[in-house]
Design a protein around this motif. Structure first.
Motif, PDB file in Angstrom:
ATOM      1  N   LEU B 102       0.823  -1.202   0.000  1.00  0.00           N
ATOM      2  CA  LEU B 102       0.000   0.000   0.000  1.00  0.00           C
ATOM      3  C   LEU B 102       0.866   1.264   0.000  1.00  0.00           C
ATOM      4  N   PRO B 103       0.983   1.930  -1.163  1.00  0.00           N
ATOM      5  CA  PRO B 103       1.804   3.139  -1.219  1.00  0.00           C
ATOM      6  C   PRO B 103       1.100   4.325  -0.544  1.00  0.00           C
ATOM      7  N   ILE B 104       1.889   5.173   0.066  1.00  0.00           N
ATOM      8  CA  ILE B 104       1.369   6.397   0.672  1.00  0.00           C
ATOM      9  C   ILE B 104       2.289   7.538   0.263  1.00  0.00           C
ATOM     10  N   TYR B 105       1.690   8.682  -0.043  1.00  0.00           N
ATOM     11  CA  TYR B 105       2.490   9.850  -0.391  1.00  0.00           C
ATOM     12  C   TYR B 105       2.194  10.947   0.612  1.00  0.00           C
ATOM     13  N   GLU B 106       3.238  11.421   1.266  1.00  0.00           N
ATOM     14  CA  GLU B 106       3.068  12.546   2.189  1.00  0.00           C
ATOM     15  C   GLU B 106       3.427  13.820   1.449  1.00  0.00           C
ATOM     16  N   ILE B 107       2.556  14.815   1.536  1.00  0.00           N
ATOM     17  CA  ILE B 107       2.866  16.105   0.932  1.00  0.00           C
ATOM     18  C   ILE B 107       3.307  17.019   2.069  1.00  0.00           C
ATOM     19  N   VAL B 108       4.561  17.440   2.022  1.00  0.00           N
ATOM     20  CA  VAL B 108       5.061  18.265   3.122  1.00  0.00           C
ATOM     21  C   VAL B 108       4.864  19.741   2.819  1.00  0.00           C
ATOM     22  N   SER B 109       4.879  20.504   3.881  1.00  0.00           N
ATOM     23  CA  SER B 109       4.673  21.943   3.753  1.00  0.00           C
ATOM     24  C   SER B 109       5.791  22.563   2.914  1.00  0.00           C
ATOM     25  N   GLU B 110       5.450  23.641   2.239  1.00  0.00           N
ATOM     26  CA  GLU B 110       6.422  24.262   1.352  1.00  0.00           C
ATOM     27  C   GLU B 110       7.588  24.853   2.139  1.00  0.00           C
ATOM     28  N   SER B 111       7.298  25.337   3.369  1.00  0.00           N
ATOM     29  CA  SER B 111       8.348  25.991   4.147  1.00  0.00           C
ATOM     30  C   SER B 111       9.073  25.012   5.074  1.00  0.00           C
ATOM     31  N   ASP B 112       8.321  24.074   5.646  1.00  0.00           N
ATOM     32  CA  ASP B 112       8.927  23.162   6.601  1.00  0.00           C
ATOM     33  C   ASP B 112       8.844  21.722   6.086  1.00  0.00           C
ATOM     34  N   PRO B 113       9.969  21.170   5.653  1.00  0.00           N
ATOM     35  CA  PRO B 113       9.928  19.819   5.067  1.00  0.00           C
ATOM     36  C   PRO B 113       9.594  18.719   6.081  1.00  0.00           C
ATOM     37  N   ASN B 114       9.496  19.061   7.381  1.00  0.00           N
ATOM     38  CA  ASN B 114       9.134  18.033   8.354  1.00  0.00           C
ATOM     39  C   ASN B 114       7.652  18.034   8.680  1.00  0.00           C
ATOM     40  N   GLU B 115       6.948  19.053   8.207  1.00  0.00           N
ATOM     41  CA  GLU B 115       5.537  19.147   8.537  1.00  0.00           C
ATOM     42  C   GLU B 115       4.696  18.551   7.409  1.00  0.00           C
ATOM     43  N   VAL B 116       4.014  17.451   7.708  1.00  0.00           N
ATOM     44  CA  VAL B 116       3.186  16.821   6.689  1.00  0.00           C
ATOM     45  C   VAL B 116       1.843  17.536   6.618  1.00  0.00           C
ATOM     46  N   GLU B 117       1.519  18.039   5.451  1.00  0.00           N
ATOM     47  CA  GLU B 117       0.245  18.757   5.300  1.00  0.00           C
ATOM     48  C   GLU B 117      -0.879  17.837   4.863  1.00  0.00           C
ATOM     49  N   TYR B 118      -0.574  16.942   3.937  1.00  0.00           N
ATOM     50  CA  TYR B 118      -1.607  16.043   3.414  1.00  0.00           C
ATOM     51  C   TYR B 118      -1.038  14.642   3.239  1.00  0.00           C
ATOM     52  N   TYR B 119      -1.928  13.671   3.272  1.00  0.00           N
ATOM     53  CA  TYR B 119      -1.566  12.295   2.937  1.00  0.00           C
ATOM     54  C   TYR B 119      -2.357  11.915   1.689  1.00  0.00           C
ATOM     55  N   VAL B 120      -1.668  11.399   0.695  1.00  0.00           N
ATOM     56  CA  VAL B 120      -2.368  11.009  -0.533  1.00  0.00           C
ATOM     57  C   VAL B 120      -2.375   9.485  -0.655  1.00  0.00           C
ATOM     58  N   PHE B 121      -3.556   8.929  -0.880  1.00  0.00           N
ATOM     59  CA  PHE B 121      -3.719   7.479  -0.992  1.00  0.00           C
ATOM     60  C   PHE B 121      -4.176   7.114  -2.395  1.00  0.00           C
ATOM     61  N   PRO B 122      -3.575   6.103  -2.987  1.00  0.00           N
ATOM     62  CA  PRO B 122      -4.075   5.645  -4.287  1.00  0.00           C
ATOM     63  C   PRO B 122      -5.361   4.825  -4.110  1.00  0.00           C
ATOM     64  N   LEU B 123      -6.168   4.811  -5.145  1.00  0.00           N
ATOM     65  CA  LEU B 123      -7.423   4.047  -5.104  1.00  0.00           C
ATOM     66  C   LEU B 123      -7.507   3.203  -6.364  1.00  0.00           C
ATOM     67  N   TYR B 124      -8.217   2.101  -6.270  1.00  0.00           N
ATOM     68  CA  TYR B 124      -8.439   1.295  -7.466  1.00  0.00           C
ATOM     69  C   TYR B 124      -9.739   0.524  -7.296  1.00  0.00           C
ATOM     70  N   GLY B 125     -10.561   0.493  -8.313  1.00  0.00           N
ATOM     71  CA  GLY B 125     -11.831  -0.213  -8.188  1.00  0.00           C
ATOM     72  C   GLY B 125     -12.468  -0.476  -9.538  1.00  0.00           C
ATOM     73  N   TYR B 126     -13.763  -0.678  -9.513  1.00  0.00           N
ATOM     74  CA  TYR B 126     -14.471  -1.049 -10.730  1.00  0.00           C
ATOM     75  C   TYR B 126     -15.724  -0.182 -10.891  1.00  0.00           C
ATOM     76  N   GLY B 127     -15.883   0.427 -12.056  1.00  0.00           N
ATOM     77  CA  GLY B 127     -17.051   1.271 -12.305  1.00  0.00           C
ATOM     78  C   GLY B 127     -18.169   0.482 -12.939  1.00  0.00           C
ATOM     79  N   LEU B 128     -18.736   1.022 -14.012  1.00  0.00           N
ATOM     80  CA  LEU B 128     -19.812   0.301 -14.696  1.00  0.00           C
ATOM     81  C   LEU B 128     -19.249  -0.650 -15.743  1.00  0.00           C
ATOM     82  N   TRP B 129     -18.345  -0.161 -16.576  1.00  0.00           N
ATOM     83  CA  TRP B 129     -17.840  -0.981 -17.688  1.00  0.00           C
ATOM     84  C   TRP B 129     -16.474  -1.581 -17.414  1.00  0.00           C
TER      85      TRP B 129
END
Lengths: 220, 248
Positions: B102-129
């Protein structure tokens, strides 16, 4: 007898590159012998990839490339191809060029290749291409075959572009992604039907109607 | 003209050989560029969940500066030695949730590289087609959705394909994946369109004519975020008491 045929070949060779006959090869498929509207070949992809203009243009270029080069190669090989396996030889040459197109799109026009997705691969099964190989390239010299390929590719392309212009304009209110209605300030709600293949069917039908009434062509 | 079997056989071999030669040359020659395109798309999809990408945004540079990726397992423990960009989410999707990378991407603050602002998670699934996928970013509280990015293989244009538009994607912003008791409930796109769900943190206005794609979206969010639950819980436990109070 043999000298006679040699003479015929000679006179044919001295014929100017763009003689009337050769020009006809190029222009006929655009209108009076259009692969889509007159011969009704290659309809499937014409309905599928015409939601927007940009992918339609790329598809048209791709098909033109494939018809041209397949025609050229089959024409070069026409006297050596064993007749028992000619369809499979044609198919492998068509498939090769289609994959080349697909790979180039993936490398240089990634977003378009994603939009066209499976339809690039499906050019292989486009009846226009096999049809031209069987009907023309198997019995003609390389140069006329190239012209025939370009002509038919463009004949297919012209329909794609016309249909996609109508569909993008009335479906999403834009042309090549440029929001025409928004820019001119006309309030416009996109027509959902134009986004579906059924919309293409209707546009294509109207196109055929107009074309036939101009050309006076009727089904026998 | 009737050719001998030997001729036909030799002809077949020759045609096959030359076609294969041409194709290998083309594929090898273009491979690098194609991989670059795929990588560029992955980076822009991740970044697009947390910021607006303009034409002149240098995706590679921003990504290098602000994104830190790693891979965890179902228990929420970091798996060492696996690069997140090497994980093919489409392949992981076929495994059972417990054995996925399970990959995780942390987006750090522009000014402080130790401060995590957001966590981005990949998704995968099935729609209609066919398959649908995307990324979802959570704010540092690991509860509030900040942005989403969805893509699809062949949803119906004008209907289900709308999941790839900003109009639909921004409907998820500000929604919460945990209820007030701290249980994971995910967010659900509703049937029908034009309703106002701004007071409900777990409901999202639907897409008219694309209910099944919407359901696929719900399933994808629930299942994939569900895989990360242990990771999210452990991160949340590390938050300070005040931050946790602010959560609910």
């Amino acid at each position: 007898m043999s000298t006679q045929t040699a003479e015929v070949v000679k006179t044919e060779k001295s014929e100017p590159l763009f003689s009337k006959k050769n020009k006809k090869l190029l222009t006929d498929p655009l209108d009076s012998n259009n692969p889509i509207t007159v011969q009704v070949l290659g309809i499937c992809s014409a309905l599928a990839v015409t939601v927007q203009v940009k992918p339609a243009i790329f598809m048209a270029l791709g098909v033109t490339f494939v018809t041209t080069f397949s025609n050229l190669f089959i024409s070069l090989l026409r006297n050596t191809i064993p007749s028992r396996i000619r369809i499979i030889v044609q198919l492998s040459i068509v498939a090769t060029w289609v994959i080349v197109v697909d790979q180039f799109l993936k490398a240089f026009a990634y977003d378009v290749s994603k939009q066209l997705s499976v339809f690039v691969g499906l050019i292989i099964t486009n009846c226009i291409i096999m049809g031209r190989l069987e009907a023309f390239a198997m019995g003609n010299k390389p140069f006329p075959s190239i012209l025939d390929g370009i002509g038919n590719g463009l004949g297919y392309g012209i329909i794609l572009v016309v249909v996609s212009v109508v569909r993008e304009l009335f479906g999403s209110g834009s042309i090549l992604g440029f929001k025409l209605f928004e820019a001119t300030g006309i309030p416009f709600q996109g027509n959902g039907l134009m986004m579906l293949p059924a919309g293409a069917c209707i546009v294509l039908g109207i196109y055929i109607w107009i074309q036939r009434s101009i050309n006076g062509y009727a089904e026998e | 003209m009737k050719q001998s079997n030997a001729y036909i056989l030799a002809y077949t071999v020759a045609v096959t050989f030359f076609c294969a030669l041409l194709l290998s040359a083309v594929t090898l020659g273009l491979k690098e560029r194609q991989l670059e395109n795929i990588e560029f798309e992955r980076k822009s999809s991740i970044l697009s969940t947390v910021m607006e990408l303009k034409d002149d945004t240098d995706v590679k540079e921003v990504y290098a500066k602000r994104v830190r990726g790693y891979v965890v397992n179902y228990e929420g423990k970091v798996i060492e030695g696996v690069a997140p960009e090497k994980v093919d989410v489409a392949k992981e999707y076929k495994k059972s949730p417990e054995s996925r990378y399970l990959p995780i991407y942390e987006i750090v603050s522009e000014s402080d590289p130790n401060e995590v602002e957001y966590y981005v998670f990949p998704l995968y699934g099935y729609g209609l087609w066919d398959n649908i996928w995307g990324y979802v970013s959570l704010k540092a509280d690991l509860n509030t959705i900040y942005g989403t990015n969805f893509a699809h293989k062949s949803e119906t244009p004008g209907l289900g394909a709308r999941i790839a538009t900003e109009e639909i994607q921004k409907r998820f912003s500000g929604k919460k994946i945990f209820n007030q008791q701290g249980e994971f409930v995910s967010v659900e796109m509703q049937k029908g369109e034009g309703m106002d769900y701004s007071n409900d943190p777990h409901k999202v206005d639907g897409m008219s004519g694309a209910t099944i794609t919407g359901r696929g979206l719900n399933q994808m969010l629930k299942e994939y975020l569900g895989c990360y639950i242990n990771f999210i819980k452990s991160k949340q436990n590390n938050l300070s008491f005040i931050e946790r109070v602010a959560l609910y």
